[in-house]
Design a protein around this motif. Structure first.
Motif, PDB file in Angstrom:
ATOM      1  N   THR A   1       5.121 -14.298 -21.343  1.00  0.00           N
ATOM      2  CA  THR A   1       6.420 -13.800 -21.801  1.00  0.00           C
ATOM      3  C   THR A   1       7.113 -12.999 -20.712  1.00  0.00           C
ATOM      4  O   THR A   1       8.321 -13.140 -20.486  1.00  0.00           O
ATOM      5  N   VAL A   2       6.353 -12.143 -20.031  1.00  0.00           N
ATOM      6  CA  VAL A   2       6.922 -11.335 -18.958  1.00  0.00           C
ATOM      7  C   VAL A   2       7.461 -12.228 -17.846  1.00  0.00           C
ATOM      8  O   VAL A   2       8.597 -12.066 -17.395  1.00  0.00           O
ATOM      9  N   ASN A   3       6.669 -13.193 -17.417  1.00  0.00           N
ATOM     10  CA  ASN A   3       7.115 -14.106 -16.360  1.00  0.00           C
ATOM     11  C   ASN A   3       8.339 -14.914 -16.789  1.00  0.00           C
ATOM     12  O   ASN A   3       9.253 -15.133 -15.991  1.00  0.00           O
ATOM     13  N   ALA A   4       8.377 -15.339 -18.043  1.00  0.00           N
ATOM     14  CA  ALA A   4       9.535 -16.085 -18.547  1.00  0.00           C
ATOM     15  C   ALA A   4      10.787 -15.209 -18.538  1.00  0.00           C
ATOM     16  O   ALA A   4      11.878 -15.679 -18.192  1.00  0.00           O
ATOM     17  N   THR A   5      10.638 -13.942 -18.895  1.00  0.00           N
ATOM     18  CA  THR A   5      11.770 -13.017 -18.896  1.00  0.00           C
ATOM     19  C   THR A   5      12.285 -12.796 -17.479  1.00  0.00           C
ATOM     20  O   THR A   5      13.493 -12.830 -17.233  1.00  0.00           O
ATOM     21  N   LEU A   6      11.368 -12.578 -16.550  1.00  0.00           N
ATOM     22  CA  LEU A   6      11.773 -12.387 -15.153  1.00  0.00           C
ATOM     23  C   LEU A   6      12.505 -13.621 -14.631  1.00  0.00           C
ATOM     24  O   LEU A   6      13.529 -13.502 -13.948  1.00  0.00           O
ATOM     25  N   LYS A   7      12.002 -14.786 -14.967  1.00  0.00           N
ATOM     26  CA  LYS A   7      12.638 -16.037 -14.531  1.00  0.00           C
ATOM     27  C   LYS A   7      14.014 -16.196 -15.174  1.00  0.00           C
ATOM     28  O   LYS A   7      14.978 -16.579 -14.512  1.00  0.00           O
ATOM     29  N   GLN A   8      14.101 -15.911 -16.466  1.00  0.00           N
ATOM     30  CA  GLN A   8      15.365 -16.044 -17.194  1.00  0.00           C
ATOM     31  C   GLN A   8      16.480 -15.241 -16.531  1.00  0.00           C
ATOM     32  O   GLN A   8      17.616 -15.708 -16.433  1.00  0.00           O
ATOM     33  N   PHE A   9      16.151 -14.043 -16.063  1.00  0.00           N
ATOM     34  CA  PHE A   9      17.161 -13.166 -15.478  1.00  0.00           C
ATOM     35  C   PHE A   9      17.172 -13.201 -13.953  1.00  0.00           C
ATOM     36  O   PHE A   9      17.936 -12.478 -13.322  1.00  0.00           O
ATOM     37  N   GLY A  10      16.328 -14.018 -13.353  1.00  0.00           N
ATOM     38  CA  GLY A  10      16.291 -14.115 -11.899  1.00  0.00           C
ATOM     39  C   GLY A  10      15.834 -12.826 -11.237  1.00  0.00           C
ATOM     40  O   GLY A  10      16.296 -12.490 -10.147  1.00  0.00           O
ATOM     41  N   VAL A  11      14.941 -12.104 -11.885  1.00  0.00           N
ATOM     42  CA  VAL A  11      14.484 -10.809 -11.383  1.00  0.00           C
ATOM     43  C   VAL A  11      13.364 -11.008 -10.368  1.00  0.00           C
ATOM     44  O   VAL A  11      12.339 -11.605 -10.676  1.00  0.00           O
ATOM     45  N   SER A  12      13.582 -10.478  -9.176  1.00  0.00           N
ATOM     46  CA  SER A  12      12.566 -10.548  -8.125  1.00  0.00           C
ATOM     47  C   SER A  12      11.964  -9.171  -7.831  1.00  0.00           C
ATOM     48  O   SER A  12      11.189  -9.019  -6.891  1.00  0.00           O
ATOM     49  N   VAL A  13      12.307  -8.182  -8.628  1.00  0.00           N
ATOM     50  CA  VAL A  13      11.769  -6.833  -8.488  1.00  0.00           C
ATOM     51  C   VAL A  13      10.258  -6.883  -8.704  1.00  0.00           C
ATOM     52  O   VAL A  13       9.796  -7.539  -9.637  1.00  0.00           O
ATOM     53  N   PRO A  14       9.479  -6.210  -7.860  1.00  0.00           N
ATOM     54  CA  PRO A  14       8.036  -6.144  -8.116  1.00  0.00           C
ATOM     55  C   PRO A  14       7.799  -5.655  -9.552  1.00  0.00           C
ATOM     56  O   PRO A  14       8.429  -4.687 -10.000  1.00  0.00           O
ATOM     57  N   THR A  15       6.912  -6.342 -10.264  1.00  0.00           N
ATOM     58  CA  THR A  15       6.706  -6.069 -11.684  1.00  0.00           C
ATOM     59  C   THR A  15       5.223  -5.967 -11.999  1.00  0.00           C
ATOM     60  O   THR A  15       4.413  -6.698 -11.429  1.00  0.00           O
ATOM     61  N   THR A  16       4.917  -5.091 -12.932  1.00  0.00           N
ATOM     62  CA  THR A  16       3.549  -4.929 -13.412  1.00  0.00           C
ATOM     63  C   THR A  16       3.575  -4.733 -14.920  1.00  0.00           C
ATOM     64  O   THR A  16       4.639  -4.532 -15.506  1.00  0.00           O
ATOM     65  N   MET A  17       2.402  -4.816 -15.524  1.00  0.00           N
ATOM     66  CA  MET A  17       2.263  -4.519 -16.951  1.00  0.00           C
ATOM     67  C   MET A  17       1.434  -3.248 -17.083  1.00  0.00           C
ATOM     68  O   MET A  17       0.417  -3.099 -16.419  1.00  0.00           O
ATOM     69  N   ASP A  18       1.898  -2.370 -17.942  1.00  0.00           N
ATOM     70  CA  ASP A  18       1.219  -1.094 -18.154  1.00  0.00           C
ATOM     71  C   ASP A  18       0.119  -1.250 -19.201  1.00  0.00           C
ATOM     72  O   ASP A  18       0.221  -2.059 -20.114  1.00  0.00           O
TER      73      ASP A  18
END
Length: 110
Positions: free
Chosen positions: A62-79
């Motif tokens: 879900t997280v990866n799909a959201t990042l792809k949907q918005f074109g987000v390339s910001v380093p991301t992690t899950m807490d």
């Protein structure tokens, strides 16, 4: 998102640090995603950015799909919840800023 773990202390560097906590089910968070990417592209050379999914009712897919949907390339992690507790998280979206000396200078929803 590669499975590696980090700590807040490991993020300390020579630039201010901006943390954005979010969840895919948070409508306000989703509205902010384009601006997050815009600011990352504009200020990423002078500010360290980290996008943090809460890990509550979201999985990596879900997280990866959201990042792809918005074109987000910001380093991301899950807490795991530990970081949210450390920064007195009170709800999404949540923004935390540390200055270059790692002093906590902002926390809140805006």
């Amino acid at each position: 998102m590669d499975g590696a773990q980090t700590t807040l202390g490991k993020l300390k560097g020579d630039k201010p640090l901006y943390l954005k906590f979010w969840a895919s089910w948070c409508k306000a968070c989703m509205q902010e995603m384009p601006k997050l990417q815009e600011h990352y592209l504009k200020y990423g050379d002078t500010v360290q950015f980290l996008s943090i999914n809460l890990g509550i009712d979201d999985d990596m897919k879900t997280v990866n799909a959201t990042l792809k949907q918005f074109g987000v390339s910001v380093p991301t992690t899950m807490d795991t919840g530990a970081l949210a507790r450390a920064v007195n998280f009170v709800g999404t979206p949540y923004h935390v800023v540390f200055d270059k000396d790692f002093n906590w200078v902002h926390k809140g929803h805006a």
